[in-house]
Structures are given as structure tokens and as C-alpha cells.
Design an enzyme around this catalytic site. Structure first.
Site, PDB file in Angstrom:
ATOM      1  N   GLU A   1     -10.128   7.019   4.689  1.00 19.51           N
ATOM      2  CA  GLU A   1      -9.096   6.376   5.418  1.00 19.51           C
ATOM      3  C   GLU A   1      -9.121   6.794   6.965  1.00 19.51           C
ATOM      4  O   GLU A   1     -10.047   6.821   7.470  1.00 19.51           O
ATOM      5  CB  GLU A   1      -7.894   6.626   4.775  1.00 19.51           C
ATOM      6  CG  GLU A   1      -7.839   5.962   3.395  1.00 19.51           C
ATOM      7  CD  GLU A   1      -6.470   5.853   2.891  1.00 19.51           C
ATOM      8  OE1 GLU A   1      -6.156   6.285   1.623  1.00 19.51           O
ATOM      9  OE2 GLU A   1      -5.421   5.171   3.586  1.00 19.51           O
TER      10      GLU A   1
ATOM     11  N   ASP B   1       0.769  -1.247   0.090  1.00 20.81           N
ATOM     12  CA  ASP B   1      -0.157  -0.028   0.011  1.00 20.81           C
ATOM     13  C   ASP B   1       0.941   0.932  -0.088  1.00 20.81           C
ATOM     14  O   ASP B   1       1.967   1.160   0.116  1.00 20.81           O
ATOM     15  CB  ASP B   1      -0.896   0.007   1.192  1.00 20.81           C
ATOM     16  CG  ASP B   1      -2.338   0.807   0.910  1.00 20.81           C
ATOM     17  OD1 ASP B   1      -3.318   0.506   1.829  1.00 20.81           O
ATOM     18  OD2 ASP B   1      -2.124   1.513   0.053  1.00 20.81           O
TER      19      ASP B   1
HETATM   20  C1  GLC Z   1      -4.372   4.250  -0.044  1.00 22.79           C
HETATM   21  C2  GLC Z   1      -5.160   3.256   0.374  1.00 22.79           C
HETATM   22  C3  GLC Z   1      -5.330   2.194  -0.865  1.00 22.79           C
HETATM   23  C4  GLC Z   1      -5.284   3.047  -2.239  1.00 22.79           C
HETATM   24  C5  GLC Z   1      -3.688   3.264  -2.149  1.00 22.79           C
HETATM   25  C6  GLC Z   1      -3.424   4.070  -3.512  1.00 22.79           C
HETATM   26  O1  GLC Z   1      -3.413   4.569   1.143  1.00 22.79           O
HETATM   27  O2  GLC Z   1      -4.973   2.594   1.482  1.00 22.79           O
HETATM   28  O3  GLC Z   1      -6.701   1.728  -0.753  1.00 22.79           O
HETATM   29  O4  GLC Z   1      -5.483   2.059  -3.215  1.00 22.79           O
HETATM   30  O5  GLC Z   1      -3.383   4.256  -1.036  1.00 22.79           O
HETATM   31  O6  GLC Z   1      -4.292   5.342  -3.478  1.00 22.79           O
END
Ligand code: GLC
Length: 608
Positions: free
Chosen positions: A495, A289
């Protein structure tokens, strides 16, 4: 042409594994490590991609060429970066990733579908598959070949800021909704090898099952928190949807920021390699991530290099760096040269990346297909989104007297009050991950608010429609409204910004409902625009004549009026338990003391 046919990896008629093997054998260490690197568009240049053999570029939430950039502007951007990759020594194309999580939602003018919690309420996997196919078309129109979707979290606690990204609290429901993968990627042929990545063609995108594993089961719903559970229940509750995605040929699995019993998923070799890759047979890419390696202190020490060591050795194949890629490559190179990361681990990671790129036919179709631009936000897709909104609405109350249903509302009433900020705010009804990372208020894209839809539904009747965002007793006194539609709820969030432990309706939403329904005595339908259940005092529910959970419906607000005016019947069933008080959380419908305001699966029909 002769050259193309002689070089195995360049020959589309060769089996994928032969192409992988041939290309891998030609790559330098530097090129292999470059493929394991995903960088953000704001630091990406064609030259860097070419010279470092970068494997992928992404748009972080809301990252775009410029404000209100259209799909054509995006395609220009992605093609420009792709040219750098094609010019590299071996011409390995990048894939470009974006959070197309409810439509191609970063891009202006696209169709915005309901967020996953609303889709969970539909309990309709075929509908979700169609949404995936429509999303894939609108995403490819922008040049993007990779969607960071679906989130297959099983959300066990609505205090979690990402509850709306989950299809619900029930594992079997979430399992059904993995049909989104088939929509996004296309349906693999019967003889497709199990666990092998699959993309039908250039009208499809690579998908990403996320976030592996247990992201929706953390203690108190804390985002990026700790999931405290034994392995048997981790597998039974949170892992089964991954098996479904793997059986559907999902190309990538994104590791979760969260931990399992205190160990970070990103450094969890047992779960990432022994279970996901070996036991479950996943042959695609495990991607990290965003800046996940910067966020954890690995057992090998707290500096970045030790995090790289832990994550790559645990089984992470591609790192979403996203900015400090020179440092990442320097550390990774050091760790391989020193032998702390083996060449076999690097080759496994690069094989998986190349396998997905060949499966996605990126070598054959590296550039965007501009013929898809006409399909962006098209009537057919908006009708599909409108159908999804209709099927997502959950009717929680219909009349103070069961013998006198309040809904459907009368389109020919004399005078209608529409109130509440959420009645005329497209950004609010779309929620997070729309136009920007967190989402925002206002006319953020092309779409229909609830107020727009009410006026459209009423048409040229003699009905008077009055909109007041914040009515007062005074402003309402002496007005003979036939009824009121009051839309309240949450502002967009994303988030950890969405973690919330009191879950009351923001902006004095309950007070507004009470003011209109009881103090002013107007027959009132309350519509809750939110990513999750919120506290509803008994007095408020009692005062209302009708109550609908609208979730985060997206751009097609007329899906709401289709149902409240009776053109279509209610269909939705709660995908999550509706608690009475946050003191009850986390609720478990399997427990004897389960005592919700409305249970999971609850949902009335107009004509019962
Ligand atoms: C974010 C998220 C993830 C997302 C990624 C790219 O922090 O946790 O779900 O796809 O970064 O944006």
C-alpha cells in the site's frame, strides 16, 4: 427436518430470492445492521457475533491466530467464530474474509503464486483461472470463504505502491485476467442471471473485485490519491474490468480509498449506486475498504457518524469497520432511527448480503471442510505456481552480440557465482501480502529460493556453485567463474508504504550488477526481483550479458531456473512500460512521445 422444510429461508430447495425475502422479513433492525458489519478477528468473539448478528469477520493483512499457524489452526479459528453465528436467533452464518491475493498467503505452508504484475506478463487467462481455483481450495482448507481478490486496478504509474497488485497498465490485458474470478468462484451456468453473485460450492470462495474505481490512475501514483479524469476515460480505462467481473458473477466489489476528481469513492453515490448497481447491474455486495470511513471527511461533516451516513447512502452495503464496531452500530442505528438513512437502503444492503450468503451456500456448508487440508501446498499446486513463474519471466537482454546469445546458461559449467540478497531470500521473492501484511525477509514459509533452485538444477554435476550475498572486487579477484547470476531488487512493501518516486534499485543493486559484470568482468545474468520496473542505467544494461525481469515470483523459485537453463523457453511480455527515467512518468504507450527503455509487450525468446 420438518421445521427446516417449513421455514423458507432454511430450505435449500427454495429459490434464493424467496429465501432472501423470507429471512429479511423475520429480521429485527438490530440484526439487519449487524449483518452490515465486518469486524477484525482480533476483536471478534462468538458471543459478540451471536448477540449482534455480525455479518462477517476478516483477517487484516497478516492477522492470524498465532505465528506460523497452519491451515488447520485457521480452520479451528474460523469454525469457532462461525459457531457463534449459527447460535444466533436466526442462525445466519458469517463469511470470513482474507487477502488471499497470490495464494492463501497469510497461512504458513501454502502455495505462493506470482503477484499479479507477473501474471500480467504471462498474458494467460486460463493459467490465471487455474491459479484462482487452486487458491480457492487452499483458502477454503483454512475455513476462509471469502478472498479480497482480484485487484483489477489498471496501474498507470509505477510510482504507486500497489503497482504489483495490478495485472498491468493496459485495460484489455487486465480485462482478460478477470478470469481469476471464475477460478475463485467457479463458472456460472449459461442461464445464470447477469450480475448475480455465484459460488459453485464449498471448494470455491467469494471473490472481491477491487478497488472500485480508478485506484490505479491517481495523480502521480499516490496511493489513496485522486484520479483526475473525465467520466468517459474513467469508464474506458478503469471500469471495463468491473463489467467483466460482474458478468462472471463476482460476489463483492470493494470501494477504493481513492477519489475521483476530488470526491471520495466511498461517498460517491453516482459511481457506487447509479453506475455500479443500476447501470452495470451488480447484484452483490459493495464492501468498504479497511477503516475507509475513518479516513474521509464526508460532505456532511468530519465526524465518523457523518462518514457512515455518506458511505451507506452512497451505496456501501457492508462496512469493514474493523475494530470500533460498537460505535459503528450505534451511529448506524441512530441514522436509521432519525430517518437520515432510509429503511429501503438498509433492506437493499441486507438483501445483497443475504443473497451472497445463499448463493455461496453458507447456510448449507457453514463449517470448514477438513478433507481439503491435504491439498494445501500440494505438488500439483506448486507445479502450477512453477509454470506461472516460468511464463511470467521477461527476457530483456540476451547477449552483448545478437549472434552470440548468452542464455540458456550451461548447467555443466565449471564454476558459477550466485550473488545478491534476492538470490536466497524467500520473503523477498514473495513480496508484500505474504505471511505478514508488508511481507518480510527470510524463510517465511515453505518454498524454493533462486539459490536452492540453481543447486537443484545443477544436481550432481561437477559444477561448483558459490553464493555470495555481497561480493567485492577483492572476494571475486582471481576466481575463474564461468558466469554469474546476480539477483537484485526491492524489499517487500505494501500500500502507501510502496509509494516511491525515485524507483532506483534498492540496496545498491545497480552497483552490485556493475561490480560483478564490468569491474570483475564475469559474464553476468541480472535478475530483477521487483513489483514494477525500476531505473536501469544504460551503462548497467550494457555491462550485463543477460537481463530478466522476475517480478515477485512467490514460493516456486525453480520456475526461474527452468527457463534460464533452457528447460523451457521464455514466454513473458512486459505488462507495463519500462521507463528510462522517472521524469517520463506517467508513460502512455498511445502517445507519440512514448520513449521507454523497453515498451509494454516487449520480451525476447532464447531461441529467436
Ligand atoms: C487494505 C487494502 C485492501 C484489503 C483490505 C483488507 O487496506 O486496501 O486491498 O483487501 O485492507 O486487508
Amino acid at each position: 427436518m420438518a421445521d427446516m422444510m417449513n421455514v423458507v429461508y432454511k430450505n435449500a430447495n427454495e429459490p434464493i430470492e424467496a429465501r432472501v425475502k423470507d429471512l429479511l422479513s423475520r429480521m429485527t433492525l438490530k440484526e439487519k445492521l449487524g449483518q452490515m458489519t465486518q469486524i477484525e478477528r482480533s476483536v471478534a468473539t462468538p458471543a459478540a457475533i451471536r448477540d449482534l448478528c455480525i455479518g462477517s469477520v476478516l483477517s487484516g493483512g497478516g492477522s492470524k491466530p498465532f505465528n506460523n499457524a497452519t491451515s488447520a489452526d485457521w480452520a479451528d479459528m474460523v469454525d469457532g467464530l462461525q459457531k457463534g453465528a449459527i447460535d444466533s436467533r436466526l442462525g445466519i452464518p458469517i463469511f470470513y474474509g482474507s487477502d488471499a491475493v497470490h495464494g492463501n498467503n497469510n497461512v504458513y505452508g501454502t502455495t505462493i503464486f506470482p503477484h499479479n504484475v507477473g501474471l500480467g506478463a504471462t498474458r494467460d487467462p486460463d493459467l490465471v483461472e487455474k491459479i484462482g481455483a487452486a487458491t480457492a481450495l487452499e483458502t477454503r482448507a483454512s475455513g476462509v470463504q471469502y478472498a479480497f481478490a482480484p485487484c483489477i486496478a489498471v496501474c498507470k504509474d509505477p510510482r504507486w505502491g500497489r503497482c504489483y497488485e495490478s495485472y498491468g497498465e493496459d485495460t484489455q490485458l487486465v480485462r482478460k485476467m478477470t478470469s481469476l474470478v471464475t477460478g475463485l468462484q467457479g463458472k456460472p451456468p449459461q442461464d445464470h442471471p447477469y450480475g448475480y453473485p455465484y459460488v459453485a460450492g464449498r471448494n470455491n470462495v467469494m471473490a472481491s473485485a477491487k478497488h472500485y474505481v480508478g485506484d490505479g490512475g491517481t495523480d502521480k501514483g499516490k496511493n489513496e490519491g485522486n484520479t483526475i479524469i473525465d467520466y468517459e476515460n474513467l469508464e474506458k480505462i478503469h471500469m471495463l474490468p468491473y463489467q467483466d467481473c460482474i458478468s462472471k458473477g463476482v460476489c463483492t466489489v470493494m470501494a477504493s480509498y481513492s477519489s475521483w476528481n476530488g470526491t471520495k469513492l466511498h461517498s460517491h453515490r453516482y459511481l457506487l449506486t447509479d453506475i455500479l448497481k443500476e447501470k452495470l447491474g451488480f447484484k452483490g455486495i459493495v464492501i468498504s475498504d479497511w477503516e475507509a470511513l475513518d479516513r474521509f471527511h464526508s460532505p456532511h461533516g468530519s465526524n465518523y457518524r457523518s462518514a457512515v451516513l455518506s458511505a451507506v447512502n452512497a451505496g456501501v452495503d457492508m462496512v469493514m469497520v474493523p475494530f470500533r464496531y460498537e460505535l459503528f452500530l450505534e451511529d448506524l442505528s441512530y441514522l436509521v432511527e432519525s430517518g437520515e438513512i432510509s429503511m429501503s437502503r438498509i433492506d437493499d444492503a441486507v438483501e445483497r448480503i443475504l443473497r451472497v450468503k445463499f448463493a455461496a451456500k453458507l447456510f448449507e456448508y457453514p463449517m470448514s471442510d477438513r478433507s481439503l487440508l491435504d491439498i494445501v501446498g500440494c505438488k500439483q499446486h506448486r507445479e502450477l505456481a512453477r509454470e506461472a513463474v516460468r511464463k511470467s519471466l521477461v527476457l530483456l537482454k540476451n547477449g552483448k552480440d545478437p549472434r552470440k546469445p548468452f542464455l540458456p546458461l550451461n548447467k555443466n559449467a565449471k564454476k558459477i557465482l550466485v550473488a545478491g540478497k534476492h538470490a536466497d531470500d524467500l520473503g523477498y521473492q514473495c513480496g508484500g501480502w505474504t505471511a505478514t501484511w508488508e511481507g518480510t525477509s527470510g524463510r517465511i514459509t515453505v518454498g524454493t529460493t533462486i539459490l536452492d533452485a540453481v543447486k537443484e538444477a545443477i544436481g550432481n554435476n561437477n559444477t561448483e556453485v558459490i553464493y555470495e550475498e555481497n561480493p567485492t572486487t577483492e572476494s571475486l579477484s582471481g576466481q575463474d567463474f564461468s558466469y554469474a547470476i546476480v539477483a537484485v531488487g526491492e524489499a517487500p512493501y505494501v500500500e502507501s508504504g510502496g509509494d516511491n518516486s525515485d524507483l532506483t534499485i534498492p540496496f545498491n543493486g545497480e552497483e552490485l550488477l556493475k561490480l560483478v559484470a564490468s569491474e570483475s568482468g564475469i559474464p553476468t545474468l541480472g535478475i530483477l526481483i521487483s513489483g514494477r520496473p525500476l531505473v536501469l542505467e544504460a551503462s548497467v544494461v550494457e555491462a550485463l550479458d543477460g537481463l530478466v525481469a522476475g517480478w515477485l515470483p512467490g514460493s516456486e523459485g525453480n520456475g526461474i531456473t527452468d527457463v534460464i537453463f533452457g528447460d523451457y523457453e521464455f514466454h513473458g511480455k512486459l505488462p507495463v512500460s519500462w521507463f528510462k527515467s522517472v521524469d517520463q512518468l506517467p508513460m502512455d504507450s498511445q502517445q507519440n512521445l512514448y520513449d521507454p527503455l523497453f515498451p509494454i509487450g516487449y520480451g525476447l525468446k532464447c531461441k529467436n
